[in-house]
Scaffold this motif. Sequence first.
Motif, short mmCIF file in Angstrom:
data_model
loop_
_atom_site.label_atom_id
_atom_site.label_comp_id
_atom_site.label_asym_id
_atom_site.label_seq_id
_atom_site.Cartn_x
_atom_site.Cartn_y
_atom_site.Cartn_z
N ARG A 1 0.81 -1.12 -0.02
CA ARG A 1 -0.06 0.09 0.03
C ARG A 1 0.74 1.19 0.14
NH1 ARG A 1 -5.41 0.01 1.24
NH2 ARG A 1 -6.06 -2.13 1.19
N ASN A 2 2.02 1.03 0.88
CA ASN A 2 2.59 2.54 0.97
C ASN A 2 3.87 2.63 0.38
OD1 ASN A 2 0.64 3.62 3.19
ND2 ASN A 2 1.06 1.74 4.22
N ILE A 3 4.48 1.56 0.06
CA ILE A 3 5.93 1.82 -0.79
C ILE A 3 5.63 1.37 -2.12
CG2 ILE A 3 8.20 1.11 -0.80
CD1 ILE A 3 7.87 0.47 2.22
N ALA A 4 4.98 0.30 -2.50
CA ALA A 4 4.92 -0.25 -3.91
C ALA A 4 3.84 0.62 -4.36
CB ALA A 4 4.60 -1.72 -3.95
N ARG A 5 2.85 1.04 -3.48
CA ARG A 5 1.89 1.90 -4.10
C ARG A 5 0.79 1.27 -5.48
NH1 ARG A 5 1.53 6.80 -1.75
NH2 ARG A 5 3.46 7.60 -0.49
N LEU A 6 0.47 -0.01 -5.08
CA LEU A 6 -0.34 -0.67 -5.79
C LEU A 6 -1.46 0.34 -6.56
CD1 LEU A 6 1.42 -2.98 -5.37
CD2 LEU A 6 -1.06 -4.37 -5.19
N LYS A 7 -1.86 0.17 -7.69
CA LYS A 7 -2.70 1.22 -8.29
C LYS A 7 -4.02 0.81 -7.82
CE LYS A 7 -4.40 2.82 -12.75
NZ LYS A 7 -5.70 2.57 -13.13
N ARG A 8 -4.30 -0.46 -7.46
CA ARG A 8 -5.71 -0.85 -7.03
C ARG A 8 -6.02 0.01 -5.58
NH1 ARG A 8 -6.87 -5.73 -4.26
NH2 ARG A 8 -5.06 -6.65 -4.51
N TYR B 1 -21.87 -2.42 3.72
CA TYR B 1 -21.26 -2.19 4.86
C TYR B 1 -20.31 -3.54 4.86
CZ TYR B 1 -23.92 1.05 7.54
OH TYR B 1 -24.53 2.21 8.04
N THR B 2 -20.31 -4.59 3.81
CA THR B 2 -19.53 -5.59 3.85
C THR B 2 -18.13 -5.26 3.11
OG1 THR B 2 -21.36 -7.16 3.70
CG2 THR B 2 -19.27 -7.90 3.02
N CYS B 3 -18.15 -4.05 2.00
CA CYS B 3 -17.14 -3.79 1.26
C CYS B 3 -16.00 -3.58 2.29
CB CYS B 3 -17.66 -2.84 0.35
SG CYS B 3 -16.20 -2.13 -0.71
N THR B 4 -14.98 -3.99 1.82
CA THR B 4 -13.58 -3.92 2.19
C THR B 4 -12.61 -2.99 1.33
OG1 THR B 4 -11.92 -4.71 3.98
CG2 THR B 4 -12.42 -5.89 2.02
N GLU B 5 -13.12 -2.34 0.52
CA GLU B 5 -12.43 -1.45 -0.38
C GLU B 5 -11.28 -2.02 -1.16
OE1 GLU B 5 -11.79 1.81 2.25
OE2 GLU B 5 -13.95 1.85 2.78
N CYS B 6 -11.32 -3.04 -1.40
CA CYS B 6 -10.19 -3.92 -1.97
C CYS B 6 -9.75 -3.52 -3.43
CB CYS B 6 -10.02 -5.39 -1.85
SG CYS B 6 -11.26 -6.19 -3.03
N GLY B 7 -10.84 -3.04 -4.10
CA GLY B 7 -10.63 -2.59 -5.34
C GLY B 7 -10.55 -3.57 -6.65
N ARG B 8 -10.71 -4.70 -6.24
CA ARG B 8 -10.64 -5.77 -7.47
C ARG B 8 -11.91 -5.03 -8.51
NH1 ARG B 8 -8.51 -8.33 -3.17
NH2 ARG B 8 -7.38 -10.20 -3.76
N CYS B 9 -12.89 -4.73 -7.94
CA CYS B 9 -13.86 -4.47 -8.82
C CYS B 9 -13.72 -3.49 -9.74
CB CYS B 9 -15.35 -3.93 -7.99
SG CYS B 9 -15.10 -2.64 -6.88
N THR B 10 -12.98 -2.15 -9.30
CA THR B 10 -12.65 -0.83 -10.05
C THR B 10 -11.54 -1.52 -11.08
OG1 THR B 10 -13.35 0.54 -8.32
CG2 THR B 10 -11.90 1.27 -9.69
N SER B 11 -10.40 -2.19 -10.48
CA SER B 11 -9.47 -2.64 -11.42
C SER B 11 -9.82 -3.35 -12.57
CB SER B 11 -8.35 -3.50 -10.49
OG SER B 11 -8.81 -4.58 -10.28
N CYS C 1 -13.05 -2.89 -14.00
CA CYS C 1 -14.05 -2.18 -14.65
C CYS C 1 -13.72 -1.58 -15.88
CB CYS C 1 -14.80 -1.08 -13.66
SG CYS C 1 -15.78 0.09 -14.48
N PRO C 2 -14.27 -1.62 -17.04
CA PRO C 2 -13.95 -1.35 -18.57
C PRO C 2 -13.88 0.19 -18.46
CG PRO C 2 -15.86 -2.44 -18.62
CD PRO C 2 -15.46 -2.80 -17.17
N ALA C 3 -14.89 0.95 -17.84
CA ALA C 3 -14.84 2.39 -17.82
C ALA C 3 -13.97 2.86 -17.06
CB ALA C 3 -16.57 2.77 -17.19
N ASN C 4 -13.85 2.40 -15.84
CA ASN C 4 -12.67 2.85 -15.00
C ASN C 4 -11.15 2.73 -15.72
OD1 ASN C 4 -10.49 2.70 -12.56
ND2 ASN C 4 -12.12 3.88 -12.00
N ILE C 5 -11.01 1.55 -16.29
CA ILE C 5 -9.61 1.36 -16.89
C ILE C 5 -9.39 2.46 -18.06
CG2 ILE C 5 -8.48 -0.25 -18.49
CD1 ILE C 5 -10.02 -2.51 -17.16
N THR C 6 -10.18 2.92 -18.59
CA THR C 6 -10.45 3.78 -19.84
C THR C 6 -10.49 5.15 -19.14
OG1 THR C 6 -12.67 3.29 -20.37
CG2 THR C 6 -11.05 2.14 -21.50
#
Lengths: 262, 433
Positions: B130-137, B300-310, B312-317
């Motif tokens: 999260r803090n050094i490699a700073r994964l885009k997700r 409330y279940t979402c743990t914000e891992c960002g797999r969905c966003t990574s 998402c064709p709309a987000n990717i573009t």
Amino acid sequence: MSLAVPTMAQMLAEGKEPEILFWVGCAGSFDERAQKITRDICKILQHVGISYAVLGTEESCTGDPAKRAGNEFLFQMQAMTNIEVLNAYNVKKIVTGCPHCFNTIKNEYPGLGGDYEVIHHSQLIQQLIDEGKLKAEGGESFNGKRITYHDPCYLGRGNGIYEAPRRALEILDTELVEMKRCKSNGLCCGAGGAQMFKEPEKGNKDINMERIDEVISINAQIVAAACPFCMTMLSDGVKNHDKEQEIKVLDIAEITVRANGL
Amino acid sequence: MISQLIFILLLAAAIYLFVKNAGKIRRNILLGKAVDRSDRRAERWAIMAKVALGQTKMTKRPLAAVMHFFIYVGFIIINLEVLEIMIDGIFGSHRIFSKPLGSLYGLLIGGFEILAILVLLACVTFLARRNIARLKRFSGTEMTAWPKSDANYILLIEICLMAAFLTMNAADYKLQALHFDHYIKAGSFPVSSLIASILSNNPITLAITERACWWFHIVGILAFLNYLPYSKHFHILLAFPNVWYSNLEPKGEFTNMTSVTTEVKAMLDPSFVPETSDVPARFGAKDVTDLTWKNLMEAYTCTECGRCTSVCPANITGKLLSPRKIMMDTRDRITEVGNNIDQHGKDYNDGKALLDNYITREELWACTSCNACVEACPVNINPLEIITEMRRYVVMEESQAPSSLNNMFGNVENNGAPWKYSNADRFNWADKE
């Protein structure tokens, strides 16, 4: 040469009931590129001797784009009108040329009174191959061509159909190369959810261009599609990349027809 | 005696506070509309066993899956140790399980230690990602200061808890060797014995270290428990029911709105008499209370891992849409609605809504309904359902669809196709070659 495609109305007039109804869809009916695929599906049906018919001018939009865009009223109006027509003809089994029509009729019509056995044309082709009625001989050779397959969202993730369309490619005398984003990880062509009918929102790239970049990266010469919307998006992507000579976008049905010289 | 009393009071306060705050989340979730997800129970237990307990959807990203598995198994199994700590704390005993369990106890403590060090290493790796490699997700517009800190706090707390646990054992191990006071020979210490040499040899210092770590560990756990309702880490509790209540229909299938069916039937057939007139307050969703309780539970279940966003064709573009933001906005808004109820009573209207105040129309219209986000979610969250409900509101209540879509609606309505072609030409394809 005209195809002499039978309609349900003609069949009824002759006192006949076809084994299967071919639901052509709006793209398959009006879009020039998709019309060719529609005719190819008919050629396959005629080649194997399945008794089929189409609705012709009695067919109407399934309501899919309206539903995805949020217009549930329009969707249900279309659905109920279509169901009335289908039920009046006592339709039992339907093959569609479009994953969107397939998904809508198969999953969303039953709740509104339309219960049919619905398959997509890639499933029909798979079934015919498995029964030995369709092969890949007597036509064009695909030997040495690098073919990849683009999963339509409403066939793949939407309904879990990943193998049927691949079956039609596996019997060709060439190798199927997969893109990194394939099957359940497949990348959308950008047309779903009614995007086909509007301009994309502001961004830094068009989705179909992102997809064609991936096609180029694996050096595929043929992208197999199974959806008329994907066909439009992928073809546009290839055109915008100026790669029309190097990359062909072909439907599963077209490839089957070519391989069998129909 | 006094320490037992302090422990019991702390434990009671922690449990009371947690139940109260978790109860608020439950109340907030139940502000959603009804939807029946209690059918096909056998299938539901099976999918929960597979996806939640077995974490099968995590495996798409193998490194994260293995690391997460360490933390997950560590969390569940080390809870057995917490049970012993609780009993010791209440009754003033020390390692109460050691006698009845005999040699098994050594095996258990040894196992906990190995898990603890694996959890610790996994948390350090996650912090580095999260803090050094700073994964885009882990970045994006919705990943503002709080979500980023929240993630770091969770990892840091877990590192501290595991470090305290191991230090406590190391001190205990040394005290056992010294036959000091009540420190009976119990347990095996494959990990903490390695760090024992850095501790003092003075038994009094060791005993103080052991007690300090014991208290830090258990108070830390109770504090962490009470941090959960304010954090994305609440997923450790809701992941299980959330998967149990999954949508079991094909992903491509959208719900048919029964309220619309009634109206359409009446329109097509004037003699149609609806059974009940349950016309909803509005079609689609403008605010969170128009969504179902399942949508809210997912938020409330979402743990914000960002797999969905990574994926998402709309987000990717480069479009504004991010499925993770849809879930976080929904959660933040329902929490706000809940807080309003607590502060101003249930009829209070703050003049805000999920639409426009949180989620913009631009985001809604960028979705291709491709289901990549739904497929990617390790706990079967469905952002697409929320997007669709909001589109329904915008289209059916406001008539504010983009003009090109309004044209498409007009074409479907008038000539039965989304394009401007005459229906009479629909069959012309058969005559061409």
